[in-house]
Design an enzyme around this catalytic site. Structure first.
Site, PDB file in Angstrom:
ATOM      1  N   ARG B 127       0.804  -1.231   0.000  1.00 53.26           N
ATOM      2  CA  ARG B 127       0.000   0.000   0.000  1.00 53.26           C
ATOM      3  C   ARG B 127       0.835   1.278   0.000  1.00 53.26           C
ATOM      4  O   ARG B 127       0.362   2.328   0.424  1.00 53.26           O
ATOM      5  CB  ARG B 127      -0.987   0.013   1.158  1.00 53.26           C
ATOM      6  CG  ARG B 127      -2.012  -1.116   1.093  1.00 53.26           C
ATOM      7  CD  ARG B 127      -3.201  -0.863   1.993  1.00 53.26           C
ATOM      8  NE  ARG B 127      -4.088  -2.020   1.967  1.00 53.26           N
ATOM      9  CZ  ARG B 127      -3.946  -3.095   2.743  1.00 53.26           C
ATOM     10  NH1 ARG B 127      -2.965  -3.153   3.614  1.00 53.26           N
ATOM     11  NH2 ARG B 127      -4.793  -4.086   2.654  1.00 53.26           N
ATOM     12  N   LYS B 148       2.478  11.450 -10.661  1.00 51.35           N
ATOM     13  CA  LYS B 148       1.587  10.620 -11.476  1.00 51.35           C
ATOM     14  C   LYS B 148       2.360   9.394 -11.945  1.00 51.35           C
ATOM     15  O   LYS B 148       3.336   9.524 -12.688  1.00 51.35           O
ATOM     16  CB  LYS B 148       1.050  11.404 -12.679  1.00 51.35           C
ATOM     17  CG  LYS B 148      -0.069  12.363 -12.297  1.00 51.35           C
ATOM     18  CD  LYS B 148      -0.503  13.246 -13.446  1.00 51.35           C
ATOM     19  CE  LYS B 148      -1.387  12.548 -14.442  1.00 51.35           C
ATOM     20  NZ  LYS B 148      -2.009  13.536 -15.391  1.00 51.35           N
ATOM     21  N   GLU B 190       8.431  18.274 -24.246  1.00 53.22           N
ATOM     22  CA  GLU B 190       7.796  18.565 -22.951  1.00 53.22           C
ATOM     23  C   GLU B 190       8.373  19.853 -22.350  1.00 53.22           C
ATOM     24  O   GLU B 190       7.684  20.580 -21.645  1.00 53.22           O
ATOM     25  CB  GLU B 190       7.979  17.408 -21.957  1.00 53.22           C
ATOM     26  CG  GLU B 190       7.209  16.138 -22.288  1.00 53.22           C
ATOM     27  CD  GLU B 190       5.725  16.155 -21.885  1.00 53.22           C
ATOM     28  OE1 GLU B 190       5.203  17.217 -21.462  1.00 53.22           O
ATOM     29  OE2 GLU B 190       5.073  15.102 -22.007  1.00 53.22           O
ATOM     30  N   LYS B 232       6.405  22.890 -13.727  1.00 55.36           N
ATOM     31  CA  LYS B 232       5.626  21.708 -13.340  1.00 55.36           C
ATOM     32  C   LYS B 232       5.364  21.712 -11.826  1.00 55.36           C
ATOM     33  O   LYS B 232       4.235  21.450 -11.367  1.00 55.36           O
ATOM     34  CB  LYS B 232       6.393  20.448 -13.745  1.00 55.36           C
ATOM     35  CG  LYS B 232       5.767  19.138 -13.316  1.00 55.36           C
ATOM     36  CD  LYS B 232       4.732  18.659 -14.309  1.00 55.36           C
ATOM     37  CE  LYS B 232       4.054  17.377 -13.849  1.00 55.36           C
ATOM     38  NZ  LYS B 232       4.482  16.206 -14.607  1.00 55.36           N
ATOM     39  N   GLU B 242      -4.930  16.781  -9.782  1.00 55.54           N
ATOM     40  CA  GLU B 242      -5.528  17.074 -11.083  1.00 55.54           C
ATOM     41  C   GLU B 242      -7.027  17.285 -11.002  1.00 55.54           C
ATOM     42  O   GLU B 242      -7.805  16.650 -11.723  1.00 55.54           O
ATOM     43  CB  GLU B 242      -5.185  15.976 -12.096  1.00 55.54           C
ATOM     44  CG  GLU B 242      -5.449  16.421 -13.528  1.00 55.54           C
ATOM     45  CD  GLU B 242      -4.757  15.544 -14.575  1.00 55.54           C
ATOM     46  OE1 GLU B 242      -3.937  14.704 -14.219  1.00 55.54           O
ATOM     47  OE2 GLU B 242      -5.062  15.748 -15.753  1.00 55.54           O
ATOM     48  N   ARG B 246      -4.119  21.478 -12.923  1.00 59.27           N
ATOM     49  CA  ARG B 246      -3.096  20.550 -13.397  1.00 59.27           C
ATOM     50  C   ARG B 246      -3.367  20.033 -14.805  1.00 59.27           C
ATOM     51  O   ARG B 246      -2.438  19.642 -15.527  1.00 59.27           O
ATOM     52  CB  ARG B 246      -2.980  19.380 -12.413  1.00 59.27           C
ATOM     53  CG  ARG B 246      -1.787  18.519 -12.692  1.00 59.27           C
ATOM     54  CD  ARG B 246      -1.471  17.574 -11.545  1.00 59.27           C
ATOM     55  NE  ARG B 246      -0.440  16.657 -11.994  1.00 59.27           N
ATOM     56  CZ  ARG B 246       0.305  15.905 -11.206  1.00 59.27           C
ATOM     57  NH1 ARG B 246       0.118  15.959  -9.902  1.00 59.27           N
ATOM     58  NH2 ARG B 246       1.222  15.103 -11.680  1.00 59.27           N
ATOM     59  N   ASN B 250      -1.611  18.936 -19.795  1.00 57.19           N
ATOM     60  CA  ASN B 250      -1.968  18.018 -20.874  1.00 57.19           C
ATOM     61  C   ASN B 250      -2.052  18.698 -22.232  1.00 57.19           C
ATOM     62  O   ASN B 250      -2.574  18.103 -23.179  1.00 57.19           O
ATOM     63  CB  ASN B 250      -3.295  17.337 -20.555  1.00 57.19           C
ATOM     64  CG  ASN B 250      -3.146  16.338 -19.422  1.00 57.19           C
ATOM     65  OD1 ASN B 250      -2.173  15.606 -19.370  1.00 57.19           O
ATOM     66  ND2 ASN B 250      -4.096  16.334 -18.507  1.00 57.19           N
ATOM     67  N   HIS B 253      -1.774  16.619 -25.311  1.00 56.79           N
ATOM     68  CA  HIS B 253      -1.855  15.213 -24.906  1.00 56.79           C
ATOM     69  C   HIS B 253      -3.141  14.514 -25.339  1.00 56.79           C
ATOM     70  O   HIS B 253      -3.152  13.298 -25.458  1.00 56.79           O
ATOM     71  CB  HIS B 253      -1.694  15.082 -23.386  1.00 56.79           C
ATOM     72  CG  HIS B 253      -0.264  15.202 -22.935  1.00 56.79           C
ATOM     73  ND1 HIS B 253       0.494  16.331 -23.165  1.00 56.79           N
ATOM     74  CD2 HIS B 253       0.565  14.326 -22.300  1.00 56.79           C
ATOM     75  CE1 HIS B 253       1.715  16.156 -22.657  1.00 56.79           C
ATOM     76  NE2 HIS B 253       1.781  14.951 -22.130  1.00 56.79           N
ATOM     77  N   HIS B 257      -1.842  11.321 -27.038  1.00 58.86           N
ATOM     78  CA  HIS B 257      -2.072   9.948 -26.572  1.00 58.86           C
ATOM     79  C   HIS B 257      -2.778   9.118 -27.641  1.00 58.86           C
ATOM     80  O   HIS B 257      -2.480   7.939 -27.814  1.00 58.86           O
ATOM     81  CB  HIS B 257      -2.901   9.944 -25.285  1.00 58.86           C
ATOM     82  CG  HIS B 257      -2.090  10.223 -24.054  1.00 58.86           C
ATOM     83  ND1 HIS B 257      -2.665  10.575 -22.849  1.00 58.86           N
ATOM     84  CD2 HIS B 257      -0.756  10.194 -23.835  1.00 58.86           C
ATOM     85  CE1 HIS B 257      -1.712  10.752 -21.951  1.00 58.86           C
ATOM     86  NE2 HIS B 257      -0.549  10.537 -22.514  1.00 58.86           N
ATOM     87  N   HIS B 270       6.615   9.634 -27.310  1.00 56.51           N
ATOM     88  CA  HIS B 270       5.630  10.459 -26.616  1.00 56.51           C
ATOM     89  C   HIS B 270       5.812  11.948 -26.939  1.00 56.51           C
ATOM     90  O   HIS B 270       4.863  12.650 -27.277  1.00 56.51           O
ATOM     91  CB  HIS B 270       5.730  10.218 -25.105  1.00 56.51           C
ATOM     92  CG  HIS B 270       4.803  11.058 -24.296  1.00 56.51           C
ATOM     93  ND1 HIS B 270       3.429  10.900 -24.341  1.00 56.51           N
ATOM     94  CD2 HIS B 270       5.032  12.087 -23.434  1.00 56.51           C
ATOM     95  CE1 HIS B 270       2.857  11.789 -23.529  1.00 56.51           C
ATOM     96  NE2 HIS B 270       3.810  12.513 -22.978  1.00 56.51           N
TER      97      HIS B 270
END
Lengths: 370, 370
Positions: B127, B148, B190, B232, B242, B246, B250, B253, B257, B270
């Site tokens: 956990r 993330k 990025e 960032k 997010e 946040r 993206n 993105h 994606h 990417h």
């Protein structure tokens, strides 16, 4: 219904949530979801198992659909074997195919297995979406409160998981009527555990009301679940992520998890295994100077018709190895939750392996004692 | 070394952590781990891939071992394919077998794939245990900051994950010297994105210093990474999970994606895919009234030698479908991050599917333009 309806809150700041306990709640599930601000724009997924689905799924679906929620249902095989990465992956696939998004909610309709599994899906799908627990076992009064969700790894239980708090726990005691007697007893094991660690009066109440509890008397169950959930909620509120205090909830679990692993998952029900573990903890408490603890603890466990001994042929060294792989084995020492008396425990970080070995052997020879 | 050493902090209350950027950091890794209170009583696991392990693993291991840390190393195949539940499960098995416990730490030595994968292991093992990012690509300046972490599902990228903040990000710019030129360019994508969403001056700095960045000049890289990570960090500090702000990270993105998924993971890097996505977002911004945005954006992307067009044979409808399965597709509307100018964006929740289709077609016909 009014007589047994109880509501309590797990206080966790912005992650606080209500636990509702009572009769006839499934048929009114949608109202409770609305009250807990569960949105209806995105699809919900109900996860249940092959035992609970035929009994309660339709009732829950109907309540939600009649109130404007769109639901999809996923049914997994019953039993601990479903707490696997494979079944988890299947559920993720179903969630994607059903179009669940970040505003979606996953409902766990079932016992601890379904709750842990569906909770881990909710905790990791798109990095975490809403989650509602709808427990249908007594045992789940423990696992459904507190946000610990996980699946098993072949080498150890609950190794893969997160902390993910539900939005709501909806506990319909009517669902308990379908439990096999063995499951009832195993569930009461966690209930009396909450008394043993935190509340002497409640521990004795469990013993004195064992007959009503075993007979699934609604008033007795509602009271027992309220107290059990309430104790759990208090402890979780003070230590959400198990940094210290929360570890006391593991009374009986160090040995209990090892029994489950060594005997093969499912041979011992979880509640049965931790009952033996609590008997072991009582012996450990006596070793450390608390006289009379074992007899008193065992009287409670036996009143609830729970096992307090180990099978003679269980492999002691395999138990020792499994305990040392357990999460509670930290930085090279054996950690046990040890009673200081009925209703009070301490976290002992310094338990000697030989003492544990001796206790294991004593539990094997106790079949006909007390 | 002193000239390029930068330290900044991601401010997240009790989960705050430092980012250290500079030369020759791997050889001094242990000192930075001590400073970040990473305990040495329990074993550490270093996760790297078949590209990074031969180059940097021994240096990192040596630094840690010489300072009293016990480490085990796990090496995964290089590439996006390792961001799978199967590889994840292998790492969990290795962690159990190596005796990692709740006081252990997992280090990610590599690019975004290793960081995301190892971070998801750290976020879910027992956990959640400690995690340190040691990025070795420019691209990872984005993914290593902000917590993330995720693996992919065959149906969509990053569907399975959690938020799990590292204890430390240790960014040795010497490791960037081994990057293939295509990876360098993809990483700078990025970097300029951070300028495009938040800092006009930095966006132009990236264009004006493209030659130094592409040549891996240490001072230029350290400055660019400091600014990129800093932007960032500011955004993550204001919106850790997010909920709103946040999402601006993206930019590019939504389409990016989809391109990665439809072209097959790995066909587009990417950074290349989001470069095309940023060109698309600029066209969308022009559609919504910001004149000159496309030419200006493309001038920056081209300075960094990044692609700004789609292959003519890519399946437009497959792109549309993939976008609608993306996490950013929320409650039935198409969501895009749309520029308001260079250095400023908005979150548009109301983007019309036909507009997106038109832009996709325009990007296919632009091969020789501008």
């Amino acid at each position: 219904m009014a007589a047994t309806l109880k509501t309590l809150t797990v206080e966790l700041g912005e992650r606080s949530y209500p636990i509702v306990i009572g009769e006839n709640l499934l048929a009114n599930a949608a109202a409770y979801l609305r009250k807990a601000s569960v949105p209806d724009k995105s699809p919900l997924m109900i996860v249940s198992d092959e035992n609970t689905a035929p009994l309660y799924l339709q009732q829950l679906e109907t309540s939600l659909k009649n109130d404007g929620y769109r639901t999809v249902s996923a049914v997994v095989p019953a039993g601990e074997q479903s707490k696997s990465l494979d079944v988890y992956n299947d559920l993720i696939t179903q969630a994607i195919e059903a179009g669940l998004d970040r505003s979606s909610t996953i409902l766990a309709l079932g016992g601890g297995v379904v709750g842990d599994l569906a909770g881990f899906v909710a905790g990791t799908y798109m990095r975490g979406i809403r989650f509602v627990q709808v427990p249908t076992t007594i045992l789940a009064h423990d696992s459904s409160v507190g946000g610990k969700v996980a699946v098993n790894h072949p080498l150890a239980k609950n190794m893969i998981g997160v902390f993910h708090q539900p939005e709501l726990v909806l506990y319909d005691v009517d669902t308990l009527k379908s439990l096999p007697p063995r499951e009832v007893r195993a569930g009461l094991s966690e209930m009396v555990k909450h008394g043993l660690i935190w509340d002497k009066e409640f521990a004795y109440w469990c013993r004195d009301n064992a007959e009503h509890l075993l007979a699934l008397d609604a008033a007795a169950l509602a009271h027992g679940l309220e107290k059990g959930c309430g104790i759990k909620a208090q402890i979780v509120s003070r230590d959400e992520r198990e940094n210290d205090l929360r570890a006391i909830l593991n009374l009986g679990h160090t040995l209990g998890h090892a029994i489950e692993a060594v005997a093969g998952y499912g041979q011992f029900l979880h509640g049965e295994a931790i009952s033996v573990g609590m008997a072991a903890a009582a012996l450990l408490g006596e070793e450390r100077g608390v006289a009379g603890l074992y007899a008193e603890t065992v009287s409670m466990l036996k009143a609830l018709e729970l096992p307090v001994t180990l099978p003679e042929d269980i492999d002691s060294e395999a138990l020792m190895t499994a305990m040392q792989r357990d999460k509670k084995f930290r930085e090279g020492k054996m950690v046990f939750i040890v009673p200081l008396g009925i209703g009070s425990v301490e976290i002992a970080n310094d338990v000697d392996a030989d003492t544990v070995r001796t206790i294991i052997e004593r539990l094997k020879g106790r079949e006909e004692q007390s």
